[in-house]
Structure formats: C-alpha cells, structure tokens
Design an enzyme around this catalytic site. Structure first.
Site, PDB file in Angstrom:
ATOM      1  N   LYS B  75     -27.774 -15.974  17.172  1.00 36.75           N
ATOM      2  CA  LYS B  75     -26.662 -16.873  16.884  1.00 36.75           C
ATOM      3  C   LYS B  75     -27.240 -18.265  16.652  1.00 36.75           C
ATOM      4  CE  LYS B  75     -22.169 -18.277  18.837  1.00 36.75           C
ATOM      5  NZ  LYS B  75     -21.238 -18.141  19.962  1.00 36.75           N
ATOM      6  N   SER B 150     -16.464 -16.743  18.780  1.00 33.59           N
ATOM      7  CA  SER B 150     -17.255 -17.518  17.844  1.00 33.59           C
ATOM      8  C   SER B 150     -18.522 -16.810  17.352  1.00 33.59           C
ATOM      9  CB  SER B 150     -17.656 -18.840  18.487  1.00 33.59           C
ATOM     10  OG  SER B 150     -18.542 -18.625  19.576  1.00 33.59           O
ATOM     11  N   SER B 174     -16.297 -15.305  23.333  1.00 36.82           N
ATOM     12  CA  SER B 174     -17.004 -15.370  22.048  1.00 36.82           C
ATOM     13  C   SER B 174     -18.033 -14.277  21.791  1.00 36.82           C
ATOM     14  CB  SER B 174     -17.668 -16.733  21.888  1.00 36.82           C
ATOM     15  OG  SER B 174     -16.703 -17.702  21.581  1.00 36.82           O
TER      16      SER B 174
END
Lengths: 95, 483
Positions: B75, B150, B174
């Site tokens: 990420k 997210s 997330s």
C-alpha cells in the site's frame, strides 16, 4: 449543532487550510452533518468512565538517553521544496 | 502461475519448480495487462527484477526464508526508500521517501519481491478508494463498482491475481472492508502488533498494518514477517511473535463463537444475514458452539470514531506544511499564505473535511465535549468487547452492510459512506485483531465474514479462518476476465 460559513472559515484558518470560496457552503453543510452524527454521544452517561487514549492502555516506553539518529540532512533536504546553505527557506517572517 | 496462492508459490520457489525472476516477470506482465483496474500508483519493474535475481541466488544457496522470491506489493502508505510514496495524495505526489518503513525492511530482509506501490484513498481516508488523487480503483468482480477502501488497490490487485499478497492498513476497516468487497482474505492485527514506523499516520491510536491475501495460510506467512516489537515505534507491543502457521490445522470442536445481537438486528440486509448465517452453519458442522452476546455501545462506534480519527488526523497532517517536503504553492506572499495555499492545493476534499472536524473538536471550549467524550465512549465500546470475549473465543458477523456499491453512489453524501463502516470501526477503537474471510456472493459480488478475536490472538483467528477455507471454496474463486 449547526455551523455557519464564518465558523468554517475560522476553523480553516486555525488549521491553516485553504478552501475554495465556492466550496465553503458545502463544507459547512458537511461539518454540520458530522457534528449532528457525533452528537449522539452526548446522550450517553459517561460519568466516572476513564477516557481511553490508547487501545492497550500502555504507558509511554522510556529508553536510554543516547543518540540513535544519524545526521541525514542531505537526504532529507533533497526532497525539500526550497533550501539554501542547508536551511529550509520560507517567505520572510521578520522585516 | 498467477492462480497459485502465496503459500504454493513459496513452496514452488523453495522446490526450484520455477525461478523468482520467471515469476516476477509473469506478474509484471499481468500488471501491465490490467492497468484498467488502476490498482497500482507506481510499478517498480527494474527494482523487482533486481530483487528477483538476488532472491534466486539466495534460493540456490539454500536456507532462504519462506518469502524469498515471492512477489507482493505494498500500500502506498508505507515509506519506501528512493521510491515515490504518495499516500494517494497530491500533497505527496513528489515525495520520494528517504527511508524504509520497518514493514518494508522486514519484507526486504525476508527476500520478498516488491512489484510496486498500491492505490489507496487519500491518506487512508475513505471507504471506496474514490478519494485517491490517482483516481478510483475498479473492483475486478463487477463493472463500475468500487473496490472498497482505503486499501482498495491492495484488495483489487490480489483479487485480480496481479500479486500473490499485499500489505494494507486498517484504521476503521480499511483492510477488512476492501477485502470483503473484493473476495479476498484480510487481517487487521492487534494494535501495536505490526510496527507503524514509516507507515504514514492517519489516526495514530487506531492505525494498524496488516495482510491482504487469497487465503488465511498466506496471511499467516506474511504476518510472520511483519509482526514484532520495534523500538522505532513508541506504541509497538513488546510481545513475543508466535508461529502463526503452527495451529492452522487445529480442530474447531468446542470453539465458542459469539454473535453480537446488535450485528444481527433489523437493520441488517436480509441477503447479508442469510449469507452470514450460512457461514456460521459451516462452523456448527465443524463442532463450534454458537452463543449470543450483547455489545450495547456498538452503535456509538461511528460517532466516537468520527471525533477521534479526525482529531488525530488534524494533528498528524499538520506536518504537511509545504516547508520540508511535499507540495508547495507557487510564489507565497508570506508564511501564512505558504501554509494555507500549500495545504489547500495539496489536500483533497475528504481530507479537508476531516482536518476541519478534527481542528474543531480539539479547539478550546470543545475539547471536553467532543474529544474526551469520544474517548470515554471508546472505553465503553472496548469494555463491551472485553466482556463478550470472556465467554467466547471469537466474535463473528458481517464486514459490510452490502456487497460493493457503484462508483459515485455514495460520494455525494459523506455521512452515508461513514455509516457503512458500522461493523468494522468498533474493532479499531478497542484495538482488537479481526479478519475478513470470503463467505459467498450477493448479486455475483463477493461478501466477507468478519472474525474478531482477543488481543494478540491472531493465531486463533487464522486457525478459525483456515478451517473455514478447508470446507468452502469462496476464497479460490477468481473474477471473470482474470482467471
């Protein structure tokens, strides 16, 4: 609780956060909605409840007072917007 | 090769069935074929090939760690030295991280291959990946549908088999929510289990890094590498790291599963209720005992979160000031103008909303009414979990109210988007570990079963998830066009 556009402009200034003039009313609406959402908390009796700042209720760990960081100024300043003589430059603050 | 799980890939590499370079090239080719998903912000092709060559040398020499040569991606919230680390924001579009996050260091030492940096909601603030400066991520399962957020890039890339596993972070859901919406396995460890050093902070008392993989067994391998005490993170837990793969095959006979009645009230969508019930029935067949538990303060999780998280974010993001790194406006008139315009131009709408709310909640006269009140509610929610986990081993429920929604469907009303996080947020407030496991489909879109465990009981969660994956095949399904 409802906020006014003046409130939002003041909060934005406190946060040093530019918001476009034409967006102020939608931020005002969003923030008022959020405050309405969180207002549910006020109905709950929390007397004698200890605030929980940290999920594990840890005490801040101490460490020996010795230097562990190395000087990486060059690496850090390579990515800075504006530097001169190893200093970060900002607009003049004092005349 | 892409259909293999991370565990199978690791075995194949160790057995010499294929080289890491072959594998890496094959995945890179796949990433190029599927750029339409928008799951990557940066692909680090040359670095990946160089790492793969090194990994092949390590494998040839013998005694290579289990992740040696395994292609994964991170990420874009984890700092990667010499590589752009944008956090999904225009503010950091020009930010080349000067150091590695501890998590990145650990994967590098383990010989894992990083194929690049994955798309995400801006500063991890969002539940649909639509707040990313780099555009939304598309869910590989359905057209014009969000991948969740997210960690949307991580979820979509693993679901589309563009990588064998990914890192993610979870502040309010997330990891679990995008994992559920993309049909993969997501694990949010106990707060403090994985180092936050070099993981760009959103809400420091809630943020936790974790794994996004096809299976629970894969997750165990990744967590083994990520977890552990780190002196560089002041909130890192000083706890031993157990062998997460050791108990995967333990029997679930006598396992006590708690079902919070507040998760299963009238507000739960009927199809979701049926899907979760079906999953719970599988556990009954394996000998688990189902016990109803009550968590009366659960509904207060969203209000408490939307004070605590914005308050912490407003403090954390004050470091983005246009002076030392990141975006700076042109020709500032004075220092205030520099701050105001740099931040105004660098941050997107959702980030601004949260900074504003947080600034308000922390301002003089409101601090007690909002921030302290929210922290007290947080204690009540945490107490609910502690009480429930005295009588049960794990708690189960849905991850999301519905399967993936359409792109643009919830962007007009931020509150509607926030309310969809009802099942995931409480876990972060308590700091507990939780997983999302693929548990079926509604309208051909995947949904997840949430498994919540006690502090530092990740091994139990992985065991419970792994056993379910021995009797179901939801986690093995691949979206059409990505087989």
């Amino acid at each position: 609780m409802s906020l006014t556009t003046d409130d939002v402009n003041q909060i934005a200034y406190l946060a040093r956060l530019g918001i476009d003039h034409q967006d102020t009313s939608s931020y005002t609406q969003n923030l008022s909605d959020m405050l309405e959402l969180v207002a549910q908390m006020q109905a709950v009796n929390t007397e004698n409840i200890e605030p929980m700042a940290h999920p594990l209720d840890n005490i801040q760990r101490l460490r020996p007072d010795i230097i562990t960081e190395t000087n990486q100024r060059d690496a850090f300043q390579t990515i800075a917007p504006q530097v001169e003589d190893k200093l970060y430059l900002v607009p003049k603050v004092i005349d | 090769m892409h259909t293999k799980t991370l565990t199978e890939i690791s075995r194949g590499l160790q057995a010499g069935d294929y080289s890491s370079q072959e594998l890496t090239e094959s995945y890179l080719k796949r990433i190029k074929q599927h750029t339409a998903l928008n799951s990557f912000i940066t692909v680090t092709e040359d670095l990946a090939i160089a790492q793969a060559k090194q990994a092949d040398a390590m494998l040839a020499a013998g005694n290579a760690p289990v992740l040696t040569g395994v292609p994964i991606a991170h990420k874009d919230i984890f700092c990667t030295q010499g590589i752009k680390t944008s956090c999904g924001s225009k503010m950091l579009d020009n930010f080349i991280a000067p150091y590695n996050a501890t998590v990145i260091e650990k994967f590098n030492q383990a010989g894992a291959i990083s194929l690049g940096k994955l798309n995400m909601d801006e500063f991890a603030m969002g539940s649909s990946n639509e707040t990313s400066f780099y555009g939304t991520v598309y869910n590989p399962w359905a057209e014009n549908t969000v991948a969740g957020g997210s960690s949307g890039g991580s979820a979509a890339a693993v679901a589309a088999r563009l990588i064998s596993g990914a890192t993610g972070t979870d502040t309010g859901g997330s990891i679990r929510q995008p994992a559920a919406l993309c049909g993969i396995t997501g694990l949010k460890p106990t707060y403090g289990r994985v180092s936050r050093f070099g993981m760009i902070a959103y809400a420091s008392s809630l943020d936790q890094g974790g794994t996004m993989t096809q299976t629970a067994a894969d997750s165990a391998l990744m967590l083994q590498t990520m977890a552990g005490f780190d002196t560089k993170d002041s909130t890192s837990a000083e706890q031993d790291v157990p062998d997460y793969s050791a108990n995967l095959n333990n029997s679930l006979q006598g396992l006590k599963i708690g079902l919070p009645k507040e998760f299963f009230d009238d507000s739960l969508n009927a199809e979701m209720a049926t899907a979760i019930e079906t999953a719970i029935n599988e556990y009954k067949k394996m000998g688990a005992e189902i016990i109803e538990v009550s968590m009366p303060n659960l509904k207060l999780a969203i209000p408490a979160y939307y004070v605590i998280a914005p308050a912490e974010c407003s403090a954390n993001l004050s470091r983005m000031d246009g002076v030392r790194f990141g975006h700076r406006c042109d020709n500032p008139e004075d220092l205030n103008d520099l701050y105001i315009r740099s931040r105004g131009e660098g941050f997107g709408t959702e980030v601004k909303r949260r900074i504003l709310v947080g600034t308000y909640a922390l301002s003089a006269g409101y601090y007690d009414a909002y921030y302290i009140k929210a922290q007290k509610i947080r204690r009540l929610i945490s107490n609910d979990f502690t009480e429930a986990l005295k009588t049960v081993d794990v708690i189960m429920g849905p991850v999301t109210p519905t399967p993936a929604f359409g792109i643009g469907e919830k962007t007009k009303d931020p509150i509607e988007m926030y309310l969809a996080d009802i099942y995931t947020i409480a876990v972060n407030l308590a700091g507990l570990p939780a997983m999302s496991v693929p548990a079926g489909f509604i309208d051909n879109k995947p949904i997840g079963l949430q498994i919540i465990g006690n502090y530092f009981d990740e091994a139990k969660l992985l065991n419970v998830a792994h056993q379910y994956q021995q009797v179901t095949d939801w986690h093995q399904q691949t979206p059409q066009g990505f087989e």
